[in-house]
Scaffold this motif. Sequence first.
Motif, PDB file in Angstrom:
ATOM      1  N   LEU A 653      -0.777 -41.990  -3.359  1.00 29.04           N
ATOM      2  CA  LEU A 653      -1.085 -42.673  -2.105  1.00 29.04           C
ATOM      3  C   LEU A 653      -0.005 -43.669  -1.664  1.00 29.04           C
ATOM      4  CD1 LEU A 653      -4.500 -43.571  -0.781  1.00 29.04           C
ATOM      5  CD2 LEU A 653      -2.742 -45.326  -0.679  1.00 29.04           C
ATOM      6  N   PRO A 654       0.562 -44.491  -2.561  1.00 30.75           N
ATOM      7  CA  PRO A 654       1.650 -45.366  -2.104  1.00 30.75           C
ATOM      8  C   PRO A 654       2.845 -44.591  -1.549  1.00 30.75           C
ATOM      9  CG  PRO A 654       0.809 -46.122  -4.201  1.00 30.75           C
ATOM     10  CD  PRO A 654       0.186 -44.779  -3.950  1.00 30.75           C
ATOM     11  N   GLN A 655       3.113 -43.408  -2.118  1.00 28.94           N
ATOM     12  CA  GLN A 655       4.218 -42.609  -1.602  1.00 28.94           C
ATOM     13  C   GLN A 655       3.913 -42.094  -0.201  1.00 28.94           C
ATOM     14  OE1 GLN A 655       7.104 -42.479  -2.806  1.00 28.94           O
ATOM     15  NE2 GLN A 655       8.091 -40.875  -1.591  1.00 28.94           N
ATOM     16  N   VAL A 656       2.671 -41.723   0.052  1.00 29.17           N
ATOM     17  CA  VAL A 656       2.278 -41.310   1.406  1.00 29.17           C
ATOM     18  C   VAL A 656       2.550 -42.441   2.389  1.00 29.17           C
ATOM     19  CG1 VAL A 656       0.331 -40.672   2.878  1.00 29.17           C
ATOM     20  CG2 VAL A 656       0.544 -39.663   0.591  1.00 29.17           C
ATOM     21  N   ILE A 657       2.169 -43.657   2.009  1.00 27.90           N
ATOM     22  CA  ILE A 657       2.369 -44.808   2.898  1.00 27.90           C
ATOM     23  C   ILE A 657       3.852 -45.107   3.069  1.00 27.90           C
ATOM     24  CG2 ILE A 657       1.957 -47.290   3.117  1.00 27.90           C
ATOM     25  CD1 ILE A 657      -0.805 -46.777   1.880  1.00 27.90           C
ATOM     26  N   HIS A 658       4.621 -45.030   1.984  1.00 24.98           N
ATOM     27  CA  HIS A 658       6.066 -45.222   2.115  1.00 24.98           C
ATOM     28  C   HIS A 658       6.652 -44.221   3.101  1.00 24.98           C
ATOM     29  CE1 HIS A 658       6.379 -47.232  -2.125  1.00 24.98           C
ATOM     30  NE2 HIS A 658       5.809 -48.011  -1.231  1.00 24.98           N
ATOM     31  N   GLU A 659       6.317 -42.948   2.929  1.00 23.70           N
ATOM     32  CA  GLU A 659       6.911 -41.909   3.775  1.00 23.70           C
ATOM     33  C   GLU A 659       6.450 -42.006   5.221  1.00 23.70           C
ATOM     34  OE1 GLU A 659       6.459 -38.019   2.079  1.00 23.70           O
ATOM     35  OE2 GLU A 659       7.312 -38.612   0.149  1.00 23.70           O
ATOM     36  N   MET A 660       5.238 -42.461   5.459  1.00 26.48           N
ATOM     37  CA  MET A 660       4.781 -42.555   6.850  1.00 26.48           C
ATOM     38  C   MET A 660       5.454 -43.740   7.552  1.00 26.48           C
ATOM     39  SD  MET A 660       0.851 -43.964   6.764  1.00 26.48           S
ATOM     40  CE  MET A 660       0.516 -45.734   6.879  1.00 26.48           C
ATOM     41  N   LEU A 661       5.977 -44.697   6.767  1.00 25.73           N
ATOM     42  CA  LEU A 661       6.642 -45.858   7.352  1.00 25.73           C
ATOM     43  C   LEU A 661       8.165 -45.726   7.356  1.00 25.73           C
ATOM     44  CD1 LEU A 661       4.507 -48.751   5.795  1.00 25.73           C
ATOM     45  CD2 LEU A 661       4.386 -47.840   8.117  1.00 25.73           C
ATOM     46  N   VAL A 662       8.721 -45.292   6.224  1.00 29.36           N
ATOM     47  CA  VAL A 662      10.176 -45.164   6.137  1.00 29.36           C
ATOM     48  C   VAL A 662      10.510 -44.093   5.116  1.00 29.36           C
ATOM     49  CG1 VAL A 662      10.316 -47.054   4.446  1.00 29.36           C
ATOM     50  CG2 VAL A 662      12.345 -46.414   5.772  1.00 29.36           C
ATOM     51  N   ASP A 663      11.428 -43.218   5.480  1.00 26.09           N
ATOM     52  CA  ASP A 663      11.723 -42.068   4.630  1.00 26.09           C
ATOM     53  C   ASP A 663      13.196 -41.722   4.796  1.00 26.09           C
ATOM     54  OD1 ASP A 663      11.093 -40.076   2.832  1.00 26.09           O
ATOM     55  OD2 ASP A 663      10.435 -38.659   4.350  1.00 26.09           O
ATOM     56  N   TYR A 664      13.737 -41.021   3.789  1.00 23.95           N
ATOM     57  CA  TYR A 664      15.157 -40.682   3.860  1.00 23.95           C
ATOM     58  C   TYR A 664      15.405 -39.303   3.258  1.00 23.95           C
ATOM     59  CZ  TYR A 664      20.226 -41.182   3.655  1.00 23.95           C
ATOM     60  OH  TYR A 664      21.574 -41.007   3.843  1.00 23.95           O
ATOM     61  N   SER A 665      15.988 -38.429   4.041  1.00 20.81           N
ATOM     62  CA  SER A 665      16.441 -37.129   3.548  1.00 20.81           C
ATOM     63  C   SER A 665      17.412 -36.557   4.575  1.00 20.81           C
ATOM     64  CB  SER A 665      15.268 -36.158   3.325  1.00 20.81           C
ATOM     65  OG  SER A 665      14.626 -35.856   4.544  1.00 20.81           O
ATOM     66  N   HIS A 666      18.296 -35.676   4.124  1.00 18.60           N
ATOM     67  CA  HIS A 666      19.289 -35.043   4.992  1.00 18.60           C
ATOM     68  C   HIS A 666      20.083 -36.088   5.782  1.00 18.60           C
ATOM     69  CE1 HIS A 666      17.663 -30.977   4.252  1.00 18.60           C
ATOM     70  NE2 HIS A 666      16.496 -31.587   4.222  1.00 18.60           N
ATOM     71  N   ASN A 667      20.433 -37.188   5.104  1.00 19.67           N
ATOM     72  CA  ASN A 667      21.207 -38.274   5.713  1.00 19.67           C
ATOM     73  C   ASN A 667      20.515 -38.875   6.934  1.00 19.67           C
ATOM     74  OD1 ASN A 667      23.434 -37.941   3.873  1.00 19.67           O
ATOM     75  ND2 ASN A 667      24.049 -36.152   5.065  1.00 19.67           N
ATOM     76  N   ARG A 668      19.200 -38.806   6.948  1.00 21.61           N
ATOM     77  CA  ARG A 668      18.444 -39.281   8.094  1.00 21.61           C
ATOM     78  C   ARG A 668      17.391 -40.288   7.641  1.00 21.61           C
ATOM     79  NH1 ARG A 668      15.722 -34.712  11.768  1.00 21.61           N
ATOM     80  NH2 ARG A 668      14.033 -34.862  10.237  1.00 21.61           N
ATOM     81  N   LEU A 669      17.454 -41.484   8.215  1.00 24.65           N
ATOM     82  CA  LEU A 669      16.502 -42.540   7.922  1.00 24.65           C
ATOM     83  C   LEU A 669      15.398 -42.477   8.973  1.00 24.65           C
ATOM     84  CD1 LEU A 669      15.877 -45.049   6.123  1.00 24.65           C
ATOM     85  CD2 LEU A 669      17.042 -46.412   7.868  1.00 24.65           C
ATOM     86  N   THR A 670      14.237 -41.970   8.560  1.00 23.81           N
ATOM     87  CA  THR A 670      13.111 -41.815   9.477  1.00 23.81           C
ATOM     88  C   THR A 670      12.249 -43.073   9.433  1.00 23.81           C
ATOM     89  OG1 THR A 670      13.102 -39.424   9.133  1.00 23.81           O
ATOM     90  CG2 THR A 670      11.117 -40.409  10.060  1.00 23.81           C
TER      91      THR A 670
END
Length: 750
Positions: A653-670
């Motif tokens: 669950l904390p990872q879900v919250i991290h990814e819904m707020l800030v995420d990084y892959s393919h040199n892209r900061l979402t």
Amino acid sequence: MNNHKLPIRGVWSRTPAEKWEDALVSGNGSHGVMVLGDPVNDTIIGNHCRLYLPQGNSHKIPEMAPFLDETRKLIKLEGYKEAIHFYYEKAQELGYQGLTMSDPFHPGFHLYIEADHQNYDDYKRSIDYETGELCVSYQVNGKEYKRRTFVSQKTNMIYHQLSAGEYNLHLKQYQHNKMEQDSFTDGNILHTQFQYVYSNGGYDVILQVESDNLTPLNNRAGYHLYSESPILIAMEIVPYQSSKDRAIRKKPLHQLASYEELYKSHSMVHQNMFKRVNLDLVTDSERERSIDDIVAEAKQQETISPVLLEKMYDAGRYMYICSAGELTPNLQGIWTGTFDPAWSGDFTFDTNVQLSIAAALSSNLLEGIEGFFRLIKELIPEFRENAQKYYGCRGIMAAIHASNSGKHFHWNEEWPLHFWTCGAGWLDHWYFEYYRFTGDKLFLKQEVIPLLEEIVLFYEDFLVDDPDGTYRFTPSYSAENGCADNAVQDVAVAKQVLQNLIQAYRILQLESVDIEKWEYMLNKLPPYEINEAGALKEWLSEKEENYNHRHFSHLYPIFQSREFNEESHPEWWEASRVAFDKRLEAWLLNEQGDTTSTHGRMHSALCATQFHMPELIEDIFHMLVKNDCFYTSLMMSHYDHQEVFNVDGNGALPQVIHEMLVDYSHNRLTILGSLPSSLVKGEISGVRLPEQITINRLNWNLQKRKVEVEITSAIEQKAEIYLPLYKKAKLNRTFISLQPNQTKTIEINL
């Protein structure tokens, strides 16, 4: 008046726990503790990460490699049903005993505490996630009583303090037919020896009781206590593998300091880990409310309860801090009150362990992930035996279930889990990610590369050529949704393993003739396929899709490896989204779906963060709340209605919250890639991302349409800012330059 200090970051309730699953819980990665019952008859359950009860089962893997060619012929000519039947019959002829559960996780001791009073009021019990302390308080005729418990990060012991008064305490006599128990007292030391019947191992439980007056009980292993000052009980579980390794103690464990001194030294360590990341959605006055009231209110709301979501987030990280360290969380974290836990309470490697550690790196809890690496290293020799005995292959093949043994015995005709061969590659994902998060090249060289090379050795021997020149995975199994050649997860994991191995050699500038061979193998992997409905196929062969299932194995490239996105491979991306939608329709959002598993919901949520589906994430959070998937501690259940204590959802669950707020892959900061609109404002800090990026702070306010990000990178790199939900945002799709260890602040107008 009750002066129980209510936790700001934690939970409290006015209702005693009647079952072990609803207990207050704490731990330090080696020891766990559970506190339940009422003040008149309280129970402390001691746990240890090493306690798995030997069952006396055969541990000889049948020599099945000579039957592999025949099995493959049957798969090709008659299908999997006949092939599995043939394989199973041959195994039984060689003495295979059939599907065998791993040795079960079991409690170390039950300590019962009986008070001299019967009536009480103003009852409260709490867990302070920030410090790991458990507290129970109540009043008797206006006099306050308090019981405090923690598991020390400094001394590796369980401590329990009772208010001054009169008590009886005694250990439960387990009387288990697979374990012998013998207790004796020596002054204020209560020592119990537990010897396993079906192994040379066992464990000792040592209790040291500090009380003004104590008298050993005549008929039970325990004491009668009377003290005008608080009573301190120190508890330790000491496992051993053979009798010669036992550390028998007859003298005091050590001169006990006061509870406050012991707690202070512990809490500094625990707090440091807990505070590395922080989610702020509400005020302290909201956080101080009882969990009973918060949950009841959340069930009536149509949008996410920010205060409950924040506590769910904190509970997930708390579970991991308590359960990971010496090893990694098992299905139940580090807690159990039964000798018969579901699925043995073991390490289940086809989704559950991976979810339980999902947020370890992003939460900056590297101490815990080291326990995962230690566990895998201990199991590797038997993983090698699995590969050799089942398939005649070099390298390693992970068992799906493991505890005392990593040998693969959990399979039969109904559950052909021995055909699932990608487990080791999935486990290695966390090794390479550790490098990506930390930049630790020594770890990359000494730990990651050797494991990757063993996995590739297995593929070299296992894979066969199709007439078109591509590899065929046969047998193949999409956990736990059925057999057919070329399960997509098999292909996706092999691809990630080969890519990571090649990349590791290049990062370290290592020369090897094998690189060309690995690139050749990579190019021979079969391409993904799209079915007539436009969905990514779960098997690259002729097998009908079964969308009504809790596992999301074929979406591994989306939720785990991040192999592609909508820009790198738009056709695969869109096909994956169609496959996901069909899974949602047939399973997650279908009241007639085949199960209510929390792990399936968590994988749904992890996919939803990548497909930028905030409404779905909100729906999933609601499912967990309205269907009672949490106990009072906010530890989760596997099924609805608090059925089967199971913590993999807490880890994810904390990872879900991290990814819904800030995420990084393919040199892209979402940024805010899947943020539900009901979470109008908030802040998160300390989240770590791949490529050695740290989000020092992310603050958002949708009403003011403002976002502020403070970011630091340990290395020089460029990153693209991406806000998929806010197409008109200033700075959307803009590259930023990050310099080593220099903080950069980005202000965005939505």
